[in-house]
Design an enzyme around this catalytic site. Sequence first.
Site, PDB file in Angstrom:
ATOM      1  N   ASP A 232      -6.479   0.229   8.896  1.00 15.41           N
ATOM      2  CA  ASP A 232      -6.302   0.045   7.456  1.00 15.41           C
ATOM      3  C   ASP A 232      -6.663  -1.368   7.015  1.00 15.41           C
ATOM      4  O   ASP A 232      -6.338  -1.777   5.899  1.00 15.41           O
ATOM      5  CB  ASP A 232      -4.884   0.393   7.023  1.00 15.41           C
ATOM      6  CG  ASP A 232      -3.820  -0.430   7.731  1.00 15.41           C
ATOM      7  OD1 ASP A 232      -4.167  -1.183   8.671  1.00 15.41           O
ATOM      8  OD2 ASP A 232      -2.632  -0.318   7.364  1.00 15.41           O
TER       9      ASP A 232
ATOM     10  N   LYS B 220       0.852  -1.192   0.000  1.00 16.89           N
ATOM     11  CA  LYS B 220       0.000   0.000   0.000  1.00 16.89           C
ATOM     12  C   LYS B 220       0.887   1.240   0.000  1.00 16.89           C
ATOM     13  O   LYS B 220       1.835   1.328   0.774  1.00 16.89           O
ATOM     14  CB  LYS B 220      -0.902   0.024   1.236  1.00 16.89           C
ATOM     15  CG  LYS B 220      -1.661   1.330   1.444  1.00 16.89           C
ATOM     16  CD  LYS B 220      -2.516   1.292   2.694  1.00 16.89           C
ATOM     17  CE  LYS B 220      -1.698   1.261   3.966  1.00 16.89           C
ATOM     18  NZ  LYS B 220      -1.012   2.568   4.237  1.00 16.89           N
TER      19      LYS B 220
END
Length: 282
Positions: free
Chosen positions: A135, A10
């Site tokens: 997340d 990410k």
Amino acid sequence: MIRSRLAPAKVNLYLHVAAPDARRYHPLQSLVMFADIGDEVTLTGQGGLTIDGPFGDGLSTGEDNLIVKAVRRFEAATSVTVDTGLHLTKNLPVASGLGGGSADAGAALHLLRCAFAPDMPDRDLEAIAATIGADGVMCLWNRSAFAEGYGEILRPVVMPQLPGVLINPMVECSTAAVYNGFDHLARFDEIEAKALFDGAEDVVATLRHTRNDLEPAAIRLQPVIADILTSLDAQPQTLLARMSGSGATCFALCATSEAAEILSRRMQALWPTAWVRACTLR
């Protein structure tokens, strides 16, 4: 049945962070994309978790590992006993600002659903991922999105594919330590930036009006991050250089995949002990 899944890196193209609120949490806004490289999670015949890969040494296979946590949360939500094992090939540096642990957990959840609960709705799988961390959901779906709240509120966004380079100087950045340093610096600014991207044709030009608010604190903790950014900025292939997440990984965006490959080779020559990879953000 799918038995292996990529857990992609990410990348925070920008990360605006507000002062801590009454809960001592930091409201934020970020534009996240995912690379075509990452860790790999595989279902195996044996029980438990095993780990290998270039960054696998010393990683816990116990209850504190996010993959094991995902298994336990999946079992609790489904009343299923997971009788297979999971294997992690750890290709991403640890504590690197690339969401590796959450991505590993997300990949594991996809594999577990496929193997044990194929009719589970997406919303139920997402609810499990949300318990893994702020997340957890974004790293479950691996889709470009604006992240708000504490990172759990997502608005999907269509982005062009962006060639780039990831570089980690092989130092770890503790997220907690970086946030503590951020609070100590007390340089809080407005976090809203989504409107900048409405109708924006040049993503890189728009990103220049944004920032990563954690960069100064991370640099105080690991000064080599500033050297990496300076080195990236000096290369003709770099359109934009920035730190991702809480560091220490930095990224550069390039005009083409060929430029990213050239920049990757150049940075590996300049930083022979660093982890450097060309990639495409999607």
